[in-house]
Design a protein around this motif. Sequence first.
Motif, short mmCIF file in Angstrom:
data_model
loop_
_atom_site.label_atom_id
_atom_site.label_comp_id
_atom_site.label_asym_id
_atom_site.label_seq_id
_atom_site.Cartn_x
_atom_site.Cartn_y
_atom_site.Cartn_z
N PHE A 137 30.17 -30.44 -58.20
CA PHE A 137 31.48 -30.72 -58.76
C PHE A 137 32.00 -32.10 -58.36
O PHE A 137 32.72 -32.74 -59.12
CB PHE A 137 32.49 -29.65 -58.31
N THR A 138 31.64 -32.57 -57.17
CA THR A 138 32.17 -33.84 -56.69
C THR A 138 31.35 -35.05 -57.12
O THR A 138 31.90 -36.14 -57.25
CB THR A 138 32.27 -33.82 -55.16
N GLY A 139 30.04 -34.86 -57.35
CA GLY A 139 29.25 -36.05 -57.64
C GLY A 139 28.25 -35.95 -58.76
O GLY A 139 27.70 -36.98 -59.19
N GLN A 140 27.99 -34.77 -59.30
CA GLN A 140 26.92 -34.62 -60.29
C GLN A 140 27.44 -34.16 -61.66
O GLN A 140 26.65 -33.78 -62.51
CB GLN A 140 25.88 -33.61 -59.77
N GLY A 141 28.72 -34.17 -61.85
CA GLY A 141 29.27 -33.82 -63.16
C GLY A 141 29.14 -32.36 -63.53
O GLY A 141 29.00 -32.03 -64.72
N LEU A 142 29.18 -31.47 -62.54
CA LEU A 142 29.04 -30.04 -62.82
C LEU A 142 30.21 -29.52 -63.63
O LEU A 142 30.05 -28.60 -64.45
CB LEU A 142 28.90 -29.26 -61.51
N LEU A 143 31.40 -30.10 -63.44
CA LEU A 143 32.55 -29.67 -64.22
C LEU A 143 32.34 -29.97 -65.71
O LEU A 143 32.72 -29.18 -66.58
CB LEU A 143 33.81 -30.37 -63.72
N LEU A 144 31.69 -31.10 -66.00
CA LEU A 144 31.37 -31.42 -67.40
C LEU A 144 30.38 -30.42 -67.97
O LEU A 144 30.49 -30.01 -69.14
CB LEU A 144 30.79 -32.84 -67.48
N ASP A 145 29.41 -29.97 -67.16
CA ASP A 145 28.46 -28.96 -67.62
C ASP A 145 29.16 -27.66 -67.97
O ASP A 145 28.84 -27.01 -68.97
CB ASP A 145 27.40 -28.72 -66.55
N ARG A 189 32.31 -27.34 -68.90
CA ARG A 189 33.10 -27.54 -70.12
C ARG A 189 32.22 -27.56 -71.37
O ARG A 189 32.57 -26.98 -72.39
CB ARG A 189 33.87 -28.86 -70.01
N ARG A 198 23.21 -31.59 -71.00
CA ARG A 198 24.34 -31.09 -70.24
C ARG A 198 24.51 -29.61 -70.54
O ARG A 198 24.04 -29.10 -71.55
CB ARG A 198 25.64 -31.84 -70.59
#
Length: 286
Positions: free
Chosen positions: A81-89, A91, A234
């Motif tokens: 969540f902080t560095g690998q764009g997991l939140l984008l995944d 979404r 993604r």
Amino acid sequence: MTSTPTAARAPAPERPRRGRPGRTGRPGRPRVRAGLERAGYGLAGFALMIAAWYALHASGFVAAGLLPRPDEVVAAAWRGFTGQGLLLDVRVSVTRVFLGVAIGTAAAVPVGFLLAWYRPLRAMLDPLIGFFRALPPIALIPLVVVYFGIGEPARISVLVYASFFTAVIVVHEGIASIDPLYIKAARSLGASRTEVFTRCVLPLSVPQFLVAVRVALGVSWATLVAAELVAAQRGLGAVIQNAGNFFKIDEVYVGITLIGIVALAMDRVLRVLMRRATRWQERTGE
């Protein structure tokens, strides 16, 4: 001298007991208490699962490195969540599932109505629907790539396929199970076919529509990984596949856990909407 019998006293009205639903001034309190009780049981179930997970890890039954601890999975999720764009995944996957369920169920509703109302059409199409519903979406990936390429429409089409055939069955069975007494009563009161459909069949079908959406939502989340096999960069399915290719077991667990959490959250929201939309129905309890 005979004495006249005295008049019997009327019994005093029973005082309402506190705490009983329907007899107090705050009818919502028992419902809130029941909701908190269900939530407590649910949290207890998750706590038992995590405890069993720790116990299995400590037992050494699974080889070292193949079963990360829950706190290691949480740490991997935090890194994502902080560095690998997991939140984008998350979404991206939610958007794909939402589109697949919306398109699939919207197409399934009229088909379910036609199957329920026209017996010859049902006899003709029911075997075909059963045939295609039994096909696993992952088996169609090569054809999806041929017909739709490797872009976003290909991934959405897999989710639409899974949602459509699931929702058709639920809508069809729900409409076919409507008590004919309601329709006969409406016709006896002089209602036309249009009025029977709009004022009788449609309101009675609302719960089945929502059930179809809920079932299609679960099937779509179960099909997400297969849909994201189509060259997805993604998404949570892509996270699981990429982590598996590099043997990052903790990230595989992160992807699996997030799919379960997001799917559970969406299902809970849908259940709340179902209760509000069908409040007019008599409910026997949950």
